[in-house]
Enzyme design. Structure first.
Site, PDB file in Angstrom:
ATOM      1  N   GLY A 175      55.446  -4.871  -9.946  1.00 37.00           N
ATOM      2  CA  GLY A 175      56.159  -4.967  -8.841  1.00 37.00           C
ATOM      3  C   GLY A 175      56.746  -3.780  -8.474  1.00 37.00           C
ATOM      4  O   GLY A 175      56.476  -2.886  -9.279  1.00 37.00           O
ATOM      5  N   GLY A 205      58.713  -1.076  -8.252  1.00 38.67           N
ATOM      6  CA  GLY A 205      59.749  -0.741  -9.162  1.00 38.67           C
ATOM      7  C   GLY A 205      60.691   0.534  -8.513  1.00 38.67           C
ATOM      8  O   GLY A 205      61.524   1.117  -8.655  1.00 38.67           O
ATOM      9  N   ARG A 206      59.680   1.020  -7.398  1.00 35.39           N
ATOM     10  CA  ARG A 206      60.350   2.320  -6.793  1.00 35.39           C
ATOM     11  C   ARG A 206      59.687   2.506  -5.367  1.00 35.39           C
ATOM     12  O   ARG A 206      59.675   3.358  -4.843  1.00 35.39           O
ATOM     13  CB  ARG A 206      60.115   3.562  -7.632  1.00 35.39           C
ATOM     14  N   LYS A 226      58.122   4.926  -0.673  1.00 36.44           N
ATOM     15  CA  LYS A 226      57.845   5.259  -2.301  1.00 36.44           C
ATOM     16  C   LYS A 226      58.791   6.226  -2.698  1.00 36.44           C
ATOM     17  O   LYS A 226      58.922   7.335  -2.403  1.00 36.44           O
ATOM     18  CB  LYS A 226      56.353   5.658  -2.398  1.00 36.44           C
ATOM     19  N   GLY A 263      63.510   4.507 -10.402  1.00 35.31           N
ATOM     20  CA  GLY A 263      63.118   4.008  -9.234  1.00 35.31           C
ATOM     21  C   GLY A 263      62.968   5.165  -8.112  1.00 35.31           C
ATOM     22  O   GLY A 263      62.630   4.939  -6.922  1.00 35.31           O
ATOM     23  N   ARG A 293      54.607   5.711   3.253  1.00 33.99           N
ATOM     24  CA  ARG A 293      53.119   5.591   2.828  1.00 33.99           C
ATOM     25  C   ARG A 293      52.797   4.403   3.891  1.00 33.99           C
ATOM     26  O   ARG A 293      53.064   3.203   4.242  1.00 33.99           O
ATOM     27  CB  ARG A 293      52.795   4.994   1.610  1.00 33.99           C
ATOM     28  N   ARG A 297      47.355  -6.172  -3.939  1.00 36.85           N
ATOM     29  CA  ARG A 297      46.596  -5.708  -5.011  1.00 36.85           C
ATOM     30  C   ARG A 297      45.738  -6.693  -5.529  1.00 36.85           C
ATOM     31  O   ARG A 297      46.378  -8.036  -5.717  1.00 36.85           O
ATOM     32  CB  ARG A 297      47.617  -4.799  -6.054  1.00 36.85           C
ATOM     33  N   ASP A 310      46.466  -3.061 -10.929  1.00 34.94           N
ATOM     34  CA  ASP A 310      47.632  -3.140  -9.777  1.00 34.94           C
ATOM     35  C   ASP A 310      47.460  -1.966  -9.010  1.00 34.94           C
ATOM     36  O   ASP A 310      48.209  -1.813  -8.071  1.00 34.94           O
ATOM     37  CB  ASP A 310      49.214  -3.156 -10.458  1.00 34.94           C
ATOM     38  N   ASP A 332      47.912   4.849  -4.765  1.00 34.67           N
ATOM     39  CA  ASP A 332      48.297   5.381  -5.946  1.00 34.67           C
ATOM     40  C   ASP A 332      47.737   6.636  -6.378  1.00 34.67           C
ATOM     41  O   ASP A 332      46.842   6.527  -7.188  1.00 34.67           O
ATOM     42  CB  ASP A 332      48.500   4.350  -7.182  1.00 34.67           C
TER      43      ASP A 332
END
Ligand SMILES: Nc1ncnc2c1ncn2[C@@H]1O[C@H](COP(=O)(O)OP(=O)(O)OP(=O)(O)O)[C@@H](O)[C@H]1O
Ligand SMILES: [Mg+2]
Length: 481
Positions: free
Chosen positions: A85, A87-88, A108, A121, A172, A179, A248, A258
């Site tokens: 999930g 996380g940051r 992000k 995070g 972003r 995903r 993911d 990513d």
């Protein structure tokens, strides 16, 4: 500043996220704003220059924002992590751009969430600027990608492997952040109802024409397979190595997401790996098409209960799509390769012709980008191409076969397809190091070059040059977590 938010994910998918605020930051500063993207989104860049530090640090979100952390799961390096999930990261909302497309805005590096799994995070300046640069490079190349709207520094130092690093947040923009792993999260819990709701949402958002198909979920699976096959073919054609193709990190929209340990390959070698954590070379350049299919198999598994009430028939249906992935990928790759080579029409021997060029490049340190770019010169004279090869004998034998297949206006067409500028690793590192020392001029210059990668200019000559020999051999990229 008004953002006309319309937060469909928050509204339609309760239970797929947790509401979560951004962590406080001590001294936010707007480092860079992507003005053309702001315009595209219908936002006022001048206003954002003034208010961006507060907005993009999450300190003062615009009215209508709904910050939330999305849940997902994922296969990481082949092993399943059922609980991942944001996380940051935080989705802050969705807006409709000038072309009428719904776009996610996400921060992000905005602090810990319930999915942070022991990490802080946060994001450090280097990885934030890398994601900014490489995303814009991909956009310049015409490859579907998430993009950076802004980068802020937070004023908070972070402790990283390399030492203390400035904290930063990337804003972003994405077609969505759904995903393969988002489906896996609910499938792993046998929550078929939520898998279906997510599929319905994703169909409505990304593939609305499929809603009326005879078997919408099968058609959806096929559409995602097509989008991802096309995406990975585009990566391969420009020598892009994603570096962390976990499920993911593969979007349902078909956008690249990513830019952690990504890098562009210079000398052609299918085994090229830059990521410091990819010890087995799972995500090596030449493995990407196989991982594409592997990841799509995982999506197929997650969708099985939607495909048919009968398990055997469901598996048959999923397989009927999965079996097409190789041909879909190959079709896109070959079409792209024909354009790169400037071929006239399509003939059966074209795949072999392309493979034979790659074979001639292998082991020669022949730079991927420059070889294809200089091939346009070689329509008439191979003088600029030959020096890229240590031993050009195999190339020389290949050239007449290729010349016999050329389209009339091949050179011109090839120059419009084969970039002269890519985000070369040593240039990216140079820009990040300078930014770290407070000088953003190299970052800006590189960004400007990458925005227009097909037009060669004398004053940009240095950006076309590969890294000094040996640089890439020891070059390692990190996720920056
Ligand atoms: N510094 C961090 N603190 C907390 N969680 C993190 C941190 N870095 C990564 N994670 C989490 O680890 C998981 C895998 O990380 P990965 O590097 O693939 O994603 P990411 O780069 O953080 O985000 P994205 O995929 O959205 O670009 C994700 O769930 C991510 O949120
Ligand atoms: Mg990720």
């Amino acid at each position: 500043m008004t953002f006309r938010f319309d937060n469909s994910y928050a509204r339609d998918l309760e239970g797929f996220y947790v509401d979560w605020p951004a962590a406080p930051v001590p001294a936010p500063r707007l480092l860079r704003l992507n003005r053309p993207l702001a315009e595209e989104l219908g936002l006022d860049p001048d206003l954002l220059e003034r208010e961006g530090a507060e907005i993009f640090s999450g300190r003062c979100l615009p009215e209508g924002a709904h910050p939330l952390a999305q849940v997902y799961a994922g296969h990481q390096f082949g092993g399943f992590s059922p609980q991942l999930g944001d996380g940051r990261a935080l989705l802050i909302g969705e807006i409709t751009d000038r072309a009428g497309r719904r776009r996610d805005l996400q921060l992000k590096g905005s602090g810990r969430t319930p999915f942070s799994r022991g990490a802080d995070g946060k994001a450090a300046l280097g990885p934030v600027l890398r994601e900014y640069l490489v995303g814009e490079a991909m956009h310049g190349l015409g490859i579907p990608t998430t993009r950076a709207l802004a980068a802020v520094t937070t004023g908070e130092p972070l402790l990283r492997q390399e030492g203390e690093r400035p904290g930063a947040i990337l804003t972003r923009v994405a077609a969505s952040h759904i995903r393969v792993g988002t489906f896996q999260f609910f499938a792993a819990r046998s929550d078929i109802d939520r898998v279906r709701r997510l599929a319905d949402y994703a169909i409505a958002r990304h593939y609305p024409e499929l809603a009326s198909a005879p078997e919408p979920y099968l058609a959806f699976y096929e559409a995602v397979a097509e989008a991802q096959a096309q995406l990975v073919a585009r990566w391969m054609l420009v020598g892009f190595i994603h570096g962390v193709m976990n499920t993911d990190n593969m979007t349902i929209s078909g956008e690249t997401i990513d830019y952690g340990p990504c890098a562009f390959m210079e000398g052609y070698d299918p085994g090229t790996v830059f990521s410091s954590i990819d010890l087995q070379g799972r995500y090596a350049y030449g493995n990407q098409p196989f991982i594409l299919a592997w990841n799509l198999a995982r999506l197929g598994e997650a969708l099985l209960p939607l495909l048919d009430a009968d398990a055997v028939r469901a598996a048959d249906k999923a397989n009927s799509v999965l079996e097409t992935v190789g041909a879909r990928y190959q079709g896109h790759w070959m079409a792209g390769m024909r354009a790169k080579l400037g071929l006239a029409g399509a003939e059966e021997g074209d795949a072999q012709l392309a493979e034979d060029l790659l074979e001639a490049m292998r082991g020669q340190r022949a730079d991927w980008t420059l070889t294809f770019r200089r091939l346009a010169d070689a329509v008439t004279d191979a003088g600029t191409l030959r020096p890229l090869f240590r031993d050009a004998a195999a190339l020389e034998a290949w050239l007449p076969r290729w010349r016999a297949r050329l389209a009339p206006d091949a050179a011109e067409r090839m120059r419009a397809t084969n970039p002269i500028y890519i985000a070369r690793n040593h240039r990216v590192e140079e820009a990040l190091a300078a930014a770290h020392a407070g000088d953003l001029a190299p970052f800006d210059r590189l960004l400007e070059v990458l925005a227009d990668p097909f037009s060669e200019r004398a004053d940009r000559e240095l950006f076309a040059v590969p890294a000094p020999e040996g640089f890439d051999d020891s070059y390692r990229t990190f996720c920056g977590t």
